[in-house]
Design a protein around this motif. Structure first.
Motif, PDB file in Angstrom:
ATOM      1  N   LEU A  81      -3.138  -3.428  -8.754  1.00 20.40           N
ATOM      2  CA  LEU A  81      -3.046  -2.103  -9.362  1.00 20.40           C
ATOM      3  C   LEU A  81      -2.612  -2.131 -10.821  1.00 20.40           C
ATOM      4  O   LEU A  81      -2.812  -1.167 -11.544  1.00 20.40           O
ATOM      5  N   GLY A  82      -1.969  -3.198 -11.259  1.00 21.51           N
ATOM      6  CA  GLY A  82      -1.457  -3.259 -12.622  1.00 21.51           C
ATOM      7  C   GLY A  82      -0.142  -2.504 -12.756  1.00 21.51           C
ATOM      8  O   GLY A  82       0.439  -2.039 -11.780  1.00 21.51           O
ATOM      9  N   ASN A  83       0.335  -2.379 -13.978  1.00 21.55           N
ATOM     10  CA  ASN A  83       1.622  -1.731 -14.250  1.00 21.55           C
ATOM     11  C   ASN A  83       1.441  -0.229 -14.430  1.00 21.55           C
ATOM     12  O   ASN A  83       1.567   0.310 -15.522  1.00 21.55           O
ATOM     13  N   VAL A  84       1.147   0.434 -13.329  1.00 25.29           N
ATOM     14  CA  VAL A  84       0.881   1.864 -13.351  1.00 25.29           C
ATOM     15  C   VAL A  84       1.673   2.537 -12.242  1.00 25.29           C
ATOM     16  O   VAL A  84       2.284   1.882 -11.400  1.00 25.29           O
ATOM     17  N   HIS A  85       1.646   3.880 -12.226  1.00 25.52           N
ATOM     18  CA  HIS A  85       2.380   4.628 -11.205  1.00 25.52           C
ATOM     19  C   HIS A  85       1.950   4.268  -9.793  1.00 25.52           C
ATOM     20  O   HIS A  85       2.764   4.271  -8.874  1.00 25.52           O
ATOM     21  N   ALA A  86       0.676   3.930  -9.594  1.00 27.17           N
ATOM     22  CA  ALA A  86       0.211   3.551  -8.254  1.00 27.17           C
ATOM     23  C   ALA A  86       0.964   2.315  -7.757  1.00 27.17           C
ATOM     24  O   ALA A  86       1.283   2.208  -6.568  1.00 27.17           O
ATOM     25  N   TRP A  87       1.268   1.398  -8.663  1.00 24.18           N
ATOM     26  CA  TRP A  87       2.044   0.203  -8.306  1.00 24.18           C
ATOM     27  C   TRP A  87       3.470   0.598  -7.941  1.00 24.18           C
ATOM     28  O   TRP A  87       4.012   0.164  -6.923  1.00 24.18           O
ATOM     29  N   GLY A  88       4.086   1.438  -8.743  1.00 28.47           N
ATOM     30  CA  GLY A  88       5.431   1.926  -8.444  1.00 28.47           C
ATOM     31  C   GLY A  88       5.482   2.661  -7.114  1.00 28.47           C
ATOM     32  O   GLY A  88       6.418   2.496  -6.328  1.00 28.47           O
ATOM     33  N   ASN A  89       4.462   3.490  -6.854  1.00 29.85           N
ATOM     34  CA  ASN A  89       4.399   4.211  -5.577  1.00 29.85           C
ATOM     35  C   ASN A  89       4.313   3.233  -4.400  1.00 29.85           C
ATOM     36  O   ASN A  89       4.965   3.431  -3.370  1.00 29.85           O
ATOM     37  N   LEU A  90       3.516   2.171  -4.556  1.00 31.38           N
ATOM     38  CA  LEU A  90       3.405   1.159  -3.505  1.00 31.38           C
ATOM     39  C   LEU A  90       4.745   0.463  -3.268  1.00 31.38           C
ATOM     40  O   LEU A  90       5.154   0.240  -2.123  1.00 31.38           O
ATOM     41  N   LEU A  91       5.452   0.143  -4.344  1.00 35.69           N
ATOM     42  CA  LEU A  91       6.767  -0.494  -4.216  1.00 35.69           C
ATOM     43  C   LEU A  91       7.741   0.403  -3.452  1.00 35.69           C
ATOM     44  O   LEU A  91       8.430  -0.046  -2.539  1.00 35.69           O
ATOM     45  N   VAL A  92       7.788   1.675  -3.848  1.00 37.65           N
ATOM     46  CA  VAL A  92       8.706   2.609  -3.203  1.00 37.65           C
ATOM     47  C   VAL A  92       8.315   2.815  -1.738  1.00 37.65           C
ATOM     48  O   VAL A  92       9.177   2.803  -0.848  1.00 37.65           O
ATOM     49  N   GLU A  93       7.030   2.986  -1.468  1.00 31.98           N
ATOM     50  CA  GLU A  93       6.570   3.158  -0.079  1.00 31.98           C
ATOM     51  C   GLU A  93       6.928   1.947   0.772  1.00 31.98           C
ATOM     52  O   GLU A  93       7.391   2.092   1.907  1.00 31.98           O
ATOM     53  N   THR A  94       6.710   0.756   0.239  1.00 32.86           N
ATOM     54  CA  THR A  94       7.044  -0.476   0.967  1.00 32.86           C
ATOM     55  C   THR A  94       8.535  -0.535   1.267  1.00 32.86           C
ATOM     56  O   THR A  94       8.944  -0.821   2.394  1.00 32.86           O
ATOM     57  N   ALA A  95       9.349  -0.260   0.255  1.00 24.84           N
ATOM     58  CA  ALA A  95      10.804  -0.297   0.431  1.00 24.84           C
ATOM     59  C   ALA A  95      11.264   0.740   1.451  1.00 24.84           C
ATOM     60  O   ALA A  95      12.074   0.442   2.340  1.00 24.84           O
ATOM     61  N   GLU A  96      10.754   1.952   1.329  1.00 24.65           N
ATOM     62  CA  GLU A  96      11.232   3.022   2.207  1.00 24.65           C
ATOM     63  C   GLU A  96      10.729   2.851   3.643  1.00 24.65           C
ATOM     64  O   GLU A  96      11.406   3.289   4.570  1.00 24.65           O
ATOM     65  N   LYS A  97       9.606   2.200   3.845  1.00 26.48           N
ATOM     66  CA  LYS A  97       9.178   1.863   5.211  1.00 26.48           C
ATOM     67  C   LYS A  97      10.136   0.850   5.826  1.00 26.48           C
ATOM     68  O   LYS A  97      10.400   0.869   7.022  1.00 26.48           O
ATOM     69  N   GLU A  98      10.649  -0.031   4.997  1.00 29.40           N
ATOM     70  CA  GLU A  98      11.525  -1.105   5.465  1.00 29.40           C
ATOM     71  C   GLU A  98      12.961  -0.634   5.698  1.00 29.40           C
ATOM     72  O   GLU A  98      13.578  -1.019   6.686  1.00 29.40           O
ATOM     73  N   VAL A  99      13.502   0.193   4.795  1.00 25.93           N
ATOM     74  CA  VAL A  99      14.934   0.514   4.854  1.00 25.93           C
ATOM     75  C   VAL A  99      15.261   2.001   4.780  1.00 25.93           C
ATOM     76  O   VAL A  99      16.431   2.379   4.784  1.00 25.93           O
ATOM     77  N   GLY A 100      14.283   2.865   4.671  1.00 28.88           N
ATOM     78  CA  GLY A 100      14.560   4.287   4.498  1.00 28.88           C
ATOM     79  C   GLY A 100      14.758   4.617   3.026  1.00 28.88           C
ATOM     80  O   GLY A 100      14.335   3.874   2.138  1.00 28.88           O
TER      81      GLY A 100
END
Length: 173
Positions: free
Chosen positions: A77-96
Motif C-alpha cells: 500500500l505504501g506510506n498512505v492512510h490505507a497502510w495506517g488503517n491496516l496497521l490499526v485494524e491488525t492491532a485492534e483485532k489482536e488486542v482491542g
C-alpha cells in the motif's frame, strides 16, 4: 503509565539494541505493548533473511511475556492512510482498542494516519539516535563474520544466536 495499549511496527531483521531501546521506552509508557512484525511472509532473502517465527523467537528471548507479538504481511500500500488503517485494524483485532502508536523518527510515519486515527491514537516518537545501528548493519556484520561488532549491537540474550544468524545470512545472499 500514560497509555494502556501501545503498538510498535518493525521488521526486526534481526532485533538489535536500537529496537530494544524503542521497545523498552514503550514498556515504560504503556501498560501493554503489541509488537507487529512486518513483512511476516518474507524470509531467506537479502533484506528479509529471517522468518516470522525466528524473529518472534528473538523478541521473546529478550522480552519474554512482557510484550505480545503478531505478524503482518506486506500489503503493497505504501506510506498512505490505507497502510495506517491496516496497521490499526491488525492491532485492534489482536488486542482491542489502542491508544498509542510508537514511531521512529522517520517523517514518513506521520503520513500513515488519517484525522480520525490521529484524534484517538497518540503518536509517540522515540529516537534511536543514541544507538547508531540498523538491521542492515547487523546483517553486514554477519555477512563478513564480524562477531565482535555483532555482539556490540545485539542484546546479550541473542549473542548465542550468532552462528545460526550467520548461517541464515550466508544462505540468503
Amino acid at each position: 503509565m500514560k497509555y494502556n495499549q501501545a503498538v510498535i511496527l518493525g521488521r526486526f531483521q534481526p532485533l538489535h539494541l536500537g529496537h530494544v531501546h524503542v521497545i523498552e521506552e514503550a514498556l515504560k509508557a504503556a501498560k501493554n505493548v503489541l509488537i507487529i512484525v512486518g513483512s511476516s511472509q518474507e524470509s531467506r532473502t537479502p533484506n528479509n533473511p529471517f522468518s516470522y517465527e525466528e524473529r518472534k523467537a528473538f523478541i521473546q528471548k529478550v522480552f519474554g511475556d512482557k510484550v505480545r507479538i503478531c505478524p503482518l504481511k506486506d500489503a503493497g500500500l505504501g506510506n498512505v492512510h490505507a497502510w495506517g488503517n491496516l496497521l490499526v485494524e491488525t492491532a485492534e483485532k489482536e488486542v482491542g482498542q489502542i491508544d498509542c502508536f510508537v514511531l521512529g523518527s522517520e517523517a514518513k510515519n506521520n503520513t500513515w494516519f488519517d484525522e480520525e486515527k490521529r484524534s484517538r491514537i497518540d503518536l509517540l516518537e522515540i529516537s534511536r539516535a543514541d544507538i547508531d545501528i540498523s538491521s542492515t548493519k547487523i546483517r553486514e556484520f554477519l555477512k563478513v563474520g564480524n562477531e565482535e561488532s555483532f555482539k556490540e549491537f545485539m542484546p546479550i540474550n541473542l549473542h548465542e544466536e550468532y552462528e545460526f544468524m550467520k548461517d541464515v545470512i550466508s544462505k540468503s545472499i
